[in-house]
Scaffold this motif. Structure first.
Motif, PDB file in Angstrom:
ATOM      1  N   ASP A  41      29.955 -11.102 -20.006  1.00  0.00           N
ATOM      2  CA  ASP A  41      31.117 -11.466 -21.053  1.00  0.00           C
ATOM      3  C   ASP A  41      30.325 -12.394 -22.118  1.00  0.00           C
ATOM      4  O   ASP A  41      30.289 -12.163 -23.152  1.00  0.00           O
ATOM      5  N   THR A  42      29.208 -13.166 -21.800  1.00  0.00           N
ATOM      6  CA  THR A  42      27.892 -13.854 -22.577  1.00  0.00           C
ATOM      7  C   THR A  42      27.341 -13.193 -23.843  1.00  0.00           C
ATOM      8  O   THR A  42      27.478 -13.484 -24.929  1.00  0.00           O
ATOM      9  N   MET A  43      26.651 -12.108 -22.974  1.00  0.00           N
ATOM     10  CA  MET A  43      25.806 -11.721 -23.851  1.00  0.00           C
ATOM     11  C   MET A  43      27.124 -10.270 -24.231  1.00  0.00           C
ATOM     12  O   MET A  43      26.468 -10.311 -26.003  1.00  0.00           O
ATOM     13  N   THR A  44      28.254 -10.003 -24.361  1.00  0.00           N
ATOM     14  CA  THR A  44      29.549  -8.911 -25.365  1.00  0.00           C
ATOM     15  C   THR A  44      29.276  -9.995 -26.257  1.00  0.00           C
ATOM     16  O   THR A  44      29.593 -10.203 -27.261  1.00  0.00           O
ATOM     17  N   GLU A  45      29.753 -11.243 -26.103  1.00  0.00           N
ATOM     18  CA  GLU A  45      29.957 -12.705 -26.919  1.00  0.00           C
ATOM     19  C   GLU A  45      29.328 -12.555 -27.433  1.00  0.00           C
ATOM     20  O   GLU A  45      29.195 -12.943 -29.423  1.00  0.00           O
TER      21      GLU A  45
END
Length: 89
Positions: A41-45
């Motif tokens: 999630d942090t990577m895609t955000e």
């Protein structure tokens, strides 16, 4: 001297295993899955937040400003009066 190195003798700081209750395997699996999901999630955000960097929009803007600065600098240099000092008098 040999008795100091027997396999059954205590060594070093005499470390003993902790007496704390270990968590159940289901809890470990669940927390590991949550951590993995949070990483993705942090990577895609991050990619969504800085999408214009990855798509090349920022590079195009930098090149645009670089060309503008070069053109302004060329025009300023071209408009300066040429001073030729002749030493042959």
């Amino acid at each position: 001297m040999a008795e100091n190195y027997s396999l059954n003798s205590k060594f070093g700081f005499n470390v003993t295993p902790s007496k704390q209750k270990q968590s159940a395997p289901k809890e470990v699996v669940k927390s590991t899955q949550e951590n993995i999901i949070n990483i993705f999630d942090t990577m895609t955000e991050y990619v969504q937040k800085y999408e214009n960097v990855f798509s090349g929009d920022v590079e195009r803007e930098i090149n645009l400003y670089d060309r503008q600065a070069m053109i302004v600098g060329m025009n300023l240099r071209a408009s300066e009066p040429k001073r030729n000092f002749d030493m042959n008098i």
